[in-house]
Write an enzyme that holds these catalytic residues in place. Structure first.
Site, PDB file in Angstrom:
ATOM      1  CG  PHE A 164     -10.523 -48.311 -51.772  1.00 40.90           C
ATOM      2  CD1 PHE A 164      -9.258 -47.922 -51.360  1.00 40.90           C
ATOM      3  CD2 PHE A 164     -11.275 -49.121 -50.933  1.00 40.90           C
ATOM      4  CE1 PHE A 164      -8.751 -48.335 -50.139  1.00 40.90           C
ATOM      5  CE2 PHE A 164     -10.785 -49.541 -49.710  1.00 40.90           C
ATOM      6  CZ  PHE A 164      -9.513 -49.145 -49.308  1.00 40.90           C
ATOM      7  CD  GLU A 218     -16.906 -45.446 -47.728  1.00 40.48           C
ATOM      8  OE1 GLU A 218     -16.511 -44.916 -46.674  1.00 40.48           O
ATOM      9  OE2 GLU A 218     -16.765 -44.927 -48.842  1.00 40.48           O
TER      10      GLU A 218
END
Length: 394
Positions: A134, A373
């Site tokens: 990702f 994140e």
């Protein structure tokens, strides 16, 4: 007759799970005990991720397990979280692999992709036969992804991508990368789009990041896109603007909330076993007041984190989970896990810095969880905005 207290589950949280959830959790725990724990110290020391684990995780139904169809198990979000808790009790590298595969890449395709894209990638990824990464973070655009410099421009029916991505888990072993790029003016978040980029495409390079002191058993890469050409069908059509990748990140963060609780539990259990077997001054060190204080503090943090994770998992399954609640869980559970790891290392004394015990390995890994994140600072500001109504980002 009253039962003896369980030192690993003093609050009896196991009773909050149904039989299916307990069976799934226990099967993942056995997998970790059999396939991860015997070798994880060596993998960490050698900075090695055994790629063969991908198909084994796929055979257990753990990859994209909370998604429906296309070979995915279709479990609850809570069951997914419990699996992440067990995987991270083994090591963050294993949980990170599963999270990126399922909650970032597969979720992005599942939510934003065409039927053709879903059929092409999801069944193979669910089986662990194809691996994804990702690509959102950049060297100069971490907490501010709207400032990304990677671009995608039209050239006939194709898109041409240029730029780079940093700190990309699975990058060096991936078959496909979900790459987010600016399609309009740089700095305009509405122009951000997602693309499925095969990693064997001309101009695509994944450079390994070496000398890591954290997540050493995880593959972390810099992605370089130098005139990478993909067809129009590579774009994820339903993802528009920065909301697309941010929604993917929020999906993955629930796994971190559970995972951090698993790392904390592993550290506490190691410290408890050590304190009840290690003798000094003619007695077990767990019999000294200072050590008991440390153990009780760790137990409280572990069980509190498990409660937070389980509550958020239930809210996710009910459809009532809010992004700021996920921020609460990540901030709380990762910070508490770090405190547990540091305290457990003290209980183990000098042994706590060796790979014979899991504590320092988890402590190092948790230093990455604090910032990836969404950093602790960013999640703090998200919560500050939620409770005051005032935006400290602006």
């Amino acid at each position: 007759m009253a039962r003896e207290p369980d030192p690993y589950d003093l609050l009896g949280l196991d009773s909050l799970l149904d039989e299916t959830e307990r069976m799934m959790r226990d099967s993942v725990r056995r997998f970790v005990a059999d396939r991860v724990l015997p070798d994880i110290g060596r993998w960490f020391e050698e900075a090695h991720f055994p790629v063969e684990l991908a198909k084994e995780l796929g055979s257990l139904g753990l990859l994209g397990m909370h998604l429906e169809g296309y070979g995915c198990a279709g479990t609850s979000a809570t069951a997914y979280g419990l699996a992440c808790q067990e995987l991270e009790a083994g090591d963050s590298s294993v949980r990170s692999f599963a999270s990126v595969q399922g909650s970032l890449v597969m979720y992005a395709i599942h939510r934003y992709g065409t039927e053709e894209q879903k059929q092409a990638w999801l069944p193979a990824m669910a089986a662990g036969e194809a691996i994804g990464c990702f690509g959102l973070t950049e060297a100069d655009a971490g907490s501010d992804p709207a400032g990304m410099r990677t671009t995608a421009r039209r050239d006939g029916d194709d898109w041409v991508l240029d730029g780079s991505k940093m700190w990309i888990t699975n990058g060096g072993i991936a078959d496909v990368a979900v790459v987010w790029a600016q399609t309009d003016e740089i700095g305009d978040p509405t122009g951000i789009r997602g693309f499925l980029v095969p990693t064997d495409a001309s101009g695509f390079t994944a450079n390994p990041i070496h000398q890591k002191l954290s997540l050493r058993a995880s593959v972390t890469s810099e992605l370089v896109l130098d005139g990478v050409r993909v067809p129009a069908g590579a774009q994820l059509p339903a993802a528009e603007g920065l909301a697309g990748p941010l929604r993917c990140l929020n999906e993955a963060r629930l796994g971190i909330v559970f995972g951090a609780a698993g790392a904390a539990r592993a550290c506490y259990e190691s410290a408890l076993e050590y304190a009840t077997t290690r003798e000094q001054f003619g007695r077990q060190i767990g019999g000294f007041q200072l050590q008991q204080g440390k153990l009780v503090d760790m137990l409280q943090r572990v069980q509190r984190s498990q409660l937070v994770a389980l509550h958020l998992g239930r809210r996710k399954d009910e459809g009532t989970l809010r992004p700021e609640q996920v921020s609460f869980g990540k901030l709380h559970n990762v910070n508490d896990a770090l405190e547990v790891a540091r305290t457990a290392r003290q209980v183990l004394g000098g042994n706590g810095i060796t790979l014979e015990y899991p504590v320092m390995r988890h402590a190092n890994n948790l230093e990455s969880l604090v910032t990836y994140e969404g950093t602790a600072d960013v999640h703090t500001l998200v919560l500050g905005r939620a409770v005051t109504g005032l935006n400290a980002f602006a």
